[in-house]
Design a protein around this motif. Sequence first.
Motif, PDB file in Angstrom:
ATOM      1  N   ILE A 349       0.843  -1.203   0.000  1.00 45.94           N
ATOM      2  CA  ILE A 349       0.000   0.000   0.000  1.00 45.94           C
ATOM      3  C   ILE A 349       0.872   1.245   0.000  1.00 45.94           C
ATOM      4  CG2 ILE A 349      -1.580   1.355   1.437  1.00 45.94           C
ATOM      5  CD1 ILE A 349      -3.100  -1.073   2.066  1.00 45.94           C
ATOM      6  N   ALA A 350       1.907   1.241   0.837  1.00 47.67           N
ATOM      7  CA  ALA A 350       2.794   2.405   0.917  1.00 47.67           C
ATOM      8  C   ALA A 350       3.458   2.670  -0.432  1.00 47.67           C
ATOM      9  CB  ALA A 350       3.845   2.185   2.000  1.00 47.67           C
ATOM     10  N   ARG A 351       3.881   1.613  -1.107  1.00 53.28           N
ATOM     11  CA  ARG A 351       4.548   1.777  -2.400  1.00 53.28           C
ATOM     12  C   ARG A 351       3.586   2.327  -3.449  1.00 53.28           C
ATOM     13  NH1 ARG A 351       9.256   3.143  -4.411  1.00 53.28           N
ATOM     14  NH2 ARG A 351       9.326   2.647  -6.628  1.00 53.28           N
ATOM     15  N   ALA A 352       2.376   1.762  -3.503  1.00 55.56           N
ATOM     16  CA  ALA A 352       1.386   2.232  -4.478  1.00 55.56           C
ATOM     17  C   ALA A 352       0.962   3.664  -4.178  1.00 55.56           C
ATOM     18  CB  ALA A 352       0.166   1.299  -4.464  1.00 55.56           C
ATOM     19  N   PHE A 353       0.853   3.995  -2.895  1.00 60.70           N
ATOM     20  CA  PHE A 353       0.520   5.363  -2.472  1.00 60.70           C
ATOM     21  C   PHE A 353       1.578   6.339  -2.981  1.00 60.70           C
ATOM     22  CE2 PHE A 353       0.327   8.918   0.450  1.00 60.70           C
ATOM     23  CZ  PHE A 353      -1.024   9.078   0.705  1.00 60.70           C
ATOM     24  N   PHE A 354       2.838   5.963  -2.801  1.00 61.96           N
ATOM     25  CA  PHE A 354       3.942   6.801  -3.284  1.00 61.96           C
ATOM     26  C   PHE A 354       3.882   6.967  -4.798  1.00 61.96           C
ATOM     27  CE2 PHE A 354       8.068   6.784  -5.384  1.00 61.96           C
ATOM     28  CZ  PHE A 354       8.633   7.949  -4.894  1.00 61.96           C
ATOM     29  N   GLU A 355       3.735   5.869  -5.510  1.00 60.97           N
ATOM     30  CA  GLU A 355       3.766   5.919  -6.974  1.00 60.97           C
ATOM     31  C   GLU A 355       2.625   6.766  -7.532  1.00 60.97           C
ATOM     32  OE1 GLU A 355       3.694   1.849  -8.117  1.00 60.97           O
ATOM     33  OE2 GLU A 355       5.829   1.504  -7.680  1.00 60.97           O
ATOM     34  N   PHE A 356       1.445   6.654  -6.932  1.00 58.28           N
ATOM     35  CA  PHE A 356       0.301   7.418  -7.445  1.00 58.28           C
ATOM     36  C   PHE A 356       0.526   8.911  -7.278  1.00 58.28           C
ATOM     37  CE2 PHE A 356      -3.656   9.688  -6.666  1.00 58.28           C
ATOM     38  CZ  PHE A 356      -4.346   9.430  -7.841  1.00 58.28           C
ATOM     39  N   PHE A 357       0.861   9.341  -6.064  1.00 62.41           N
ATOM     40  CA  PHE A 357       0.987  10.780  -5.829  1.00 62.41           C
ATOM     41  C   PHE A 357       2.262  11.344  -6.447  1.00 62.41           C
ATOM     42  CE2 PHE A 357      -2.174   9.794  -2.568  1.00 62.41           C
ATOM     43  CZ  PHE A 357      -3.094  10.793  -2.840  1.00 62.41           C
ATOM     44  N   ASP A 358       3.293  10.523  -6.581  1.00 61.16           N
ATOM     45  CA  ASP A 358       4.488  10.971  -7.290  1.00 61.16           C
ATOM     46  C   ASP A 358       4.159  11.216  -8.764  1.00 61.16           C
ATOM     47  OD1 ASP A 358       7.438  11.402  -7.417  1.00 61.16           O
ATOM     48  OD2 ASP A 358       7.351   9.671  -8.753  1.00 61.16           O
ATOM     49  N   GLN A 359       3.358  10.348  -9.339  1.00 59.85           N
ATOM     50  CA  GLN A 359       2.944  10.515 -10.735  1.00 59.85           C
ATOM     51  C   GLN A 359       2.077  11.770 -10.894  1.00 59.85           C
ATOM     52  OE1 GLN A 359       0.797   7.171 -12.277  1.00 59.85           O
ATOM     53  NE2 GLN A 359       0.624   8.002 -14.335  1.00 59.85           N
ATOM     54  N   GLU A 360       1.133  11.970  -9.975  1.00 64.17           N
ATOM     55  CA  GLU A 360       0.278  13.157 -10.030  1.00 64.17           C
ATOM     56  C   GLU A 360       1.116  14.429  -9.901  1.00 64.17           C
ATOM     57  OE1 GLU A 360      -3.384  13.300 -10.269  1.00 64.17           O
ATOM     58  OE2 GLU A 360      -2.779  11.374 -11.136  1.00 64.17           O
ATOM     59  N   GLY A 361       2.100  14.400  -9.017  1.00 61.56           N
ATOM     60  CA  GLY A 361       2.968  15.560  -8.843  1.00 61.56           C
ATOM     61  C   GLY A 361       3.835  15.822 -10.053  1.00 61.56           C
ATOM     62  N   ASN A 362       4.290  14.745 -10.697  1.00 62.12           N
ATOM     63  CA  ASN A 362       5.094  14.912 -11.906  1.00 62.12           C
ATOM     64  C   ASN A 362       4.290  15.566 -13.029  1.00 62.12           C
ATOM     65  OD1 ASN A 362       7.396  13.815 -10.765  1.00 62.12           O
ATOM     66  ND2 ASN A 362       6.891  11.731 -11.415  1.00 62.12           N
TER      67      ASN A 362
END
Length: 784
Positions: A349-362
């Motif tokens: 969950i932590a990894r997917a949470f990071f990837e989603f918001f990192d993508q949105e921020g990018n």
Amino acid sequence: MSKQKTKTQDSATIQVQNLAAQNKFYETLTKVFKDVENLSTEIAKCLKDGLTIKLSNKMIMEIYNVVYGLAENACQQQIQDKKQQNVTKTLETEIQDQYTQFLKTYLVQLREYIYGQPQQAENILQIFNEHAVNYKAYSFWLRKIYYYLDKFIIKGSSLNAISLRQFKIEYFDCLKPKLLQTIFYFVHQFRNESIPVPQNLKSIIEFYEIIDINEVELKYDDDQRKYVYRTKDAKSQKYYAENLEQPFLKESEKYYLTQIEENKNLLTIEFVHWANKIINKEEEIIHKLFPRSQKSLKNKFELHIIKNQSHWLVNHQNGLKYMLQMEQLNDIATLYKFCIRVKESVSHIARAFFEFFDQEGNIINQTEQEIRQGQPKSQAEQAELYFQKIIQLMNRAQNVLEVYMDNNIDIQSSYNSAFGSILNKNDKTPLWLSIYCDMTIRNEKNNTNDVDSRIHNILRIFKLIHHRDVFFKHYQKFLSIRLLIPNANIDIEKQLVQKFRGETGTNILSSLSMMINDIDTSRRFQEDIDQGDKYLECNINLISQGCWPQINILTNVNPPQKILNQIGVFEQKFKQKFQQREIIWNYGQGTGEINFKTNNKNYQLSVSTLQIVSFTQFNKEIILTVQQLMDSTNMTKVDLENSLIPFVCFKILKREKADLDEFTLDEKLRLDLDYQNKSLRLKLQPNPKMQPSRAQQKQNMAAEEKQMNEEIQKQREYIVDSQIVRLMKSRKTIPHSDLIEGCEKTINIFKPEIQFIKKRIEHLIDKDYIKRDEKDWNIYHYIN
């Protein structure tokens, strides 16, 4: 000869007497066994017919008294001759053997009966429980006859222990496969069809728990109204684990794997709902039947149902990222609560949470980069728009984290990593954050709640950026401008600097604090000075050299006489109070307000000090050439352009050329006394939008940026050097890896790269602050 003969006769007499006693003992014992056999038959018949056991107290007491007498005689015989223990041993052995034989006979009857009945699980369960109840009653009454002997004479295993052991050997072990299948059958019924587990199924499992125990009592429980075995020592772990727990774990594992394979085509949330139902049932099974196996069974279903499935569930096309995208908050909470049961699963969950918001921020970073390359916007507009999007995204993530994920520490770390990555990928973040701070404090329209909210968001962002020293360089520049504005909000400036200090834990903010203290000191000093001129309100700020950003000091400007008069009064008071200090006037940093009176209205203009100096020249003549203005003010052409072009843009001054063209020396500027504007308060302070486009200006900006970068680099070198020396001084000797790690952990004003730290280590070695170990170059020693 006569004495020896007498002794021989006495010995023979004793042997004859002992033999007679033994014969009488066996005769009595045989009669007792016959009576007990009759009683046991009567007990068994009552149990078979479902009748209450009612034995004659007279018969029981007769047998009890005979056994008691035999035991007493055996004890007396022991006392008279300790070497003669045959009677006691015989009594103990005979009683145990006969008691065991009675039990065995009864158990064989029970076993043969159950073998002859239908073998369905329901039937097996019913018969077993009837037999268990009857056997306990049979054993209880049989032991009651030998109570005294069991309590005081028999050594080693008690009759109760013998009773339980015989039940295991003659009945339980023989039926064990059937009993195990019976347990599996009813559990399977509950798992697949939700048919409640029979309450009496627990009785089979209870025998698995006690069947191998030596210290046991059989008593009648008045509350439960039944006979129960009660253990004196811990319940048997080995027998239960090998014969029930392990087989049940294997059966359960097979069930889990089959069910999971059948349901893998479900969507993530559908699978989680299904799995939760399975888990709830398993927990109910554990609670009702297997409380001793709670840990083992829980680990088993958590391994197969949660841990082994969490990766694909979270990363499924309908998994966490999809839920975050579609803002399916309740589903997110359900998935999180499912995975949190196994700590290792939270990492997915932590990894997917990071990837989603990192993508949105990018995406936000990419959009801002495209805006910069396309339609030009001011730095302030870019900063406001960028942080609006970033804060909105952060609020969205924070809401999910706090409300739907219990503020989990691992996911909180992913939150920090994601937004730290987003913010630090944008090289403009430190500059834009300083601009955002400046807009927050300057904006008079913001109420207290708005300001507090923006400051809170500023600190959230500040905690995540790496190059804080770059931010502070820009912040210092904007702070210097704000502080020199009349009625600057000193309290909020102090509050914000204090919050920054709390996050960095360094003294690098001392210059910012000293700048604020300068304005505080100036205000207190100003209170003691008489203004003198009621038409001129003059506020003078004292700034300490070295604390404020480097600026061009303009001392040769010719201000209006009224300002010079006020300066003279201030200098006199200053020299009286600070005799050892020198005062240098800088007209390039001040701001003020002037009244502009036209033929129609009076306007209040917010301007800089240089604008006051240049614009007040039109009090003498309404038309002046650029050369005349330069001569009268002693200002350079560039400073004059920056000061007067805003008046041109607002049409207060008129010229023949375009508004933003550079001045020529013979060009004339005319004051428009018929000027009209709906707003009576105008802000004319110089800004890049109202300045000529000069090649030299761009070069100056590039040089200024280069100088700032050099200053930051020197500052970083000093910070790393001081931290290395501090660590070396405290430890004296330290390995290379520990020294690198220590610097990375303790320096939070910026994120030093490992290569940079290595260069500073080599620099300190060259300066003889530290040295390498002669045998191991990866170890450093401090040089006193």
